[in-house]
Design a protein around this motif. Structure first.
Motif, short mmCIF file in Angstrom:
data_model
loop_
_atom_site.label_atom_id
_atom_site.label_comp_id
_atom_site.label_asym_id
_atom_site.label_seq_id
_atom_site.Cartn_x
_atom_site.Cartn_y
_atom_site.Cartn_z
N LEU A 153 -7.02 -3.59 4.86
CA LEU A 153 -6.06 -3.96 5.73
C LEU A 153 -6.27 -3.29 7.13
O LEU A 153 -6.20 -3.77 7.95
CB LEU A 153 -4.63 -3.58 5.39
CG LEU A 153 -3.95 -4.22 4.22
CD1 LEU A 153 -2.55 -3.42 3.66
CD2 LEU A 153 -3.88 -5.56 4.45
N ALA A 154 -6.86 -2.07 7.04
CA ALA A 154 -6.86 -1.51 8.38
C ALA A 154 -8.12 -1.83 8.93
O ALA A 154 -8.41 -1.77 10.35
CB ALA A 154 -7.49 0.21 8.25
N SER A 155 -9.13 -2.32 8.31
CA SER A 155 -10.43 -2.87 9.09
C SER A 155 -10.41 -4.06 9.36
O SER A 155 -11.41 -4.72 9.94
CB SER A 155 -11.78 -2.60 8.14
OG SER A 155 -11.60 -3.24 6.77
N ALA A 200 -5.70 -0.43 1.21
CA ALA A 200 -5.36 -0.01 2.47
C ALA A 200 -6.67 0.03 3.38
O ALA A 200 -6.32 -0.37 4.77
CB ALA A 200 -4.87 1.63 2.18
N GLN A 201 -7.69 0.36 2.99
CA GLN A 201 -8.80 0.18 4.02
C GLN A 201 -9.04 -1.17 4.21
O GLN A 201 -9.72 -1.30 5.45
CB GLN A 201 -10.12 0.90 3.02
CG GLN A 201 -9.88 2.10 2.58
CD GLN A 201 -11.03 3.03 2.34
OE1 GLN A 201 -11.97 2.54 1.73
NE2 GLN A 201 -11.05 4.40 2.75
N LEU A 227 -6.02 2.33 -2.63
CA LEU A 227 -6.98 3.00 -1.39
C LEU A 227 -7.59 1.57 -0.83
O LEU A 227 -7.94 1.69 0.49
CB LEU A 227 -7.64 3.94 -2.05
CG LEU A 227 -8.16 5.16 -1.10
CD1 LEU A 227 -7.18 6.12 -1.03
CD2 LEU A 227 -9.48 5.55 -1.54
N VAL A 285 0.80 -1.32 -0.02
CA VAL A 285 0.03 -0.08 0.00
C VAL A 285 0.92 1.47 0.07
O VAL A 285 0.48 2.39 -0.23
CB VAL A 285 -1.04 -0.05 1.24
CG1 VAL A 285 -2.18 -1.04 0.98
CG2 VAL A 285 -0.21 -0.10 2.49
N GLN A 286 2.15 1.23 0.36
CA GLN A 286 2.85 2.32 0.32
C GLN A 286 3.69 2.36 -0.89
O GLN A 286 4.71 3.24 -0.97
CB GLN A 286 3.97 2.26 1.51
CG GLN A 286 2.88 2.30 2.94
CD GLN A 286 3.74 2.25 4.13
OE1 GLN A 286 4.80 2.89 4.15
NE2 GLN A 286 3.42 1.25 5.06
#
Lengths: 279, 279
Positions: free
Chosen positions: A72-74, A69-70, A66, A31-32
DNA sequence: TTATTGAGGTAATAATACTACATAAAATAC
DNA sequence: GTATTTTATGTAGTATTATTACCTCAATAA
């Protein structure tokens, strides 16, 4: 999204599969990354990466990143994981916080709400409340004092065993004691509790199931935490205890009706006044 | 991230505040926008948007957008929810613990790992460490003392402003100070920090982005928490601060090598001995 | 063998993010 | 109250990154 990549992987074209593999191997790193770093890692061209994104119903690489990333975060997978000596700062903080979260979720699940209500009623009926704990639990006791004294009733915390001892002998039947101990095997605290009982105070224990302290108390709010992984520092029991006491304090404020809410408002104003700078 | 923007908004420059407002008004839309669409919506130049991102500890716009996206995504699972007067005990505990979890996840996402490493290095290089905080943060300071003194170096916590004051004037260039404040606007603490700086101690702040305390410190570990919902008791900042200090302590233990690990083992044994009963 | 199709790369283009510098505004000193 | 310094913000240019258009090569089938 990650699941989508996994399940869709086989129906992709050959070089797109390479992209999928690179991303699945290190989603957090991906993601980076820029499109070219991914392309070179997968040993394909940049347009291939874009075609890969399009195959996953994204309009472009940006959108893909995007969504990933979302995703992975959730993904809410928090589990206890021991720290090891060669963890990076990032791994360390992830492990510790995930462990803390897991511990809070555990508290949430095992919480007995009927007991909670009983304890709140006890508090609302009493004249004064004292919090006893030593070492780490002493910090929790002090935090509890800060929470409860704002509700208007006398609230005091003692972390020194001798003072707890002395304080307990001054209690009466309209006193409420919170005895806090992660293990429930603190001999000093057990002794203090027996004194408090002699003076007919009500005892609420915040401790582990089946411990001597739980047996000695009138009511027990169980906070069981596996501390095996806590060689370095026992954060989990700390947070769990603080959370339980917070629930009690908020519950008391809410259930206590206008009288308590009013006192609370006054205390908050006073605090705000002193700490325009810092609340 | 969103909380960070909210809490840091006022300490931003005028045109950066416009950017903050645009993003706060439509966070979901912002994560899909390019830098120029945000710039034009805020009626500022593109570099201003970048400066805004840098002010929030991001290396650039990309990283900012990513963090914001993750923040928005993780908001879904556990979220802050205000307690209301007619909540049952069960609803109450769910709300409070979910809020606490959300706050910890937030800490995890916004954590700057490079800074973390810097602070750990500072600790490993110093002779003694002192923790200053008042009120709620005082509890955190004491908890930190308990964590750190086990690592073998002198570690002391002061929660009384006057004593902090006096203690700060006894520091030297080999001292490390942790200044803890949720808002970073505690005037007493700021004064203490300036004294500590005069004596060339290193200052690490654990506080909100863009606060006076953050500006005064050598290094800041940002802990931004929206406390709007915390009328009753400020548990979120408490837990977040404790978690950050725990990560530091564990990180120091791990990175400090055999020497510290040995000291820790000795301390743990001693603790186990005294607290067969309660650790 | 030779069209035909599609996978996948090359190179150019467009977009986006970022930097360096200049200017304007504000704060401070004199 | 003016001069000087500092700080804030915009302009213009550069570098990076994503995207497109197009071309080649390989595989399949007539």
């Amino acid at each position: 999204m990650l699941a989508k990549i996994k399940s869709g992987r086989d129906s992709l074209r050959k070089s797109e599969q390479k992209v999928a593999d690179v991303i699945l191997a290190d989603p957090d790193g991906s993601v980076q990354s820029s499109i070219q770093s991914i392309a070179s890692r997968a040993q394909v061209s940049e347009p291939t990466v874009i075609r890969f994104c399009r195959a996953l119903d994204c309009v472009g690489f940006q959108e893909f990143k995007l969504k990933l990333a979302q995703d992975l975060a959730s993904r809410g997978t928090f589990f206890y994981q021991d720290v090891s000596v060669d963890d990076t700062a990032k791994e360390l903080s992830t492990k510790i916080i995930d462990g803390a979260i897991a511990s809070l979720m555990h508290v949430k699940n095992q919480m007995n709400h009927a007991t909670l209500d009983q304890v709140i009623d006890l508090y609302l009926a009493c004249d004064r409340v004292e919090f006893y704990g030593s070492g780490g639990s002493g910090v929790v006791a002090e935090d509890a004092q800060l929470k409860f004294f704002r509700l208007g009733k006398t609230a005091i915390a003692y972390s020194d065993p001798h003072i707890q001892h002395a304080a307990a002998s001054l209690l009466n039947e309209r006193s409420l004691v919170f005895a806090i101990s992660a293990s429930g095997r603190n001999a000093d605290l057990l002794h203090t509790v027996s004194i408090a009982k002699d003076h007919r105070a009500s005892i609420v224990a915040i401790t582990a199931t089946g411990s001597p302290l739980a047996a000695a108390a009138d009511i027990t709010l169980t906070v069981d935490v596996v501390e095996d992984s806590d060689i370095f520092s026992p954060i989990k029991s700390r947070l769990a205890q603080i959370a339980v006491l917070d629930i009690l304090a908020v519950g008391a404020a809410v259930k206590g009706g206008d009288e308590i809410l009013e006192r609370l408002a006054r205390a908050s104003q006073a605090i705000d006044f002193k700490f325009v700078k810092d609340r």
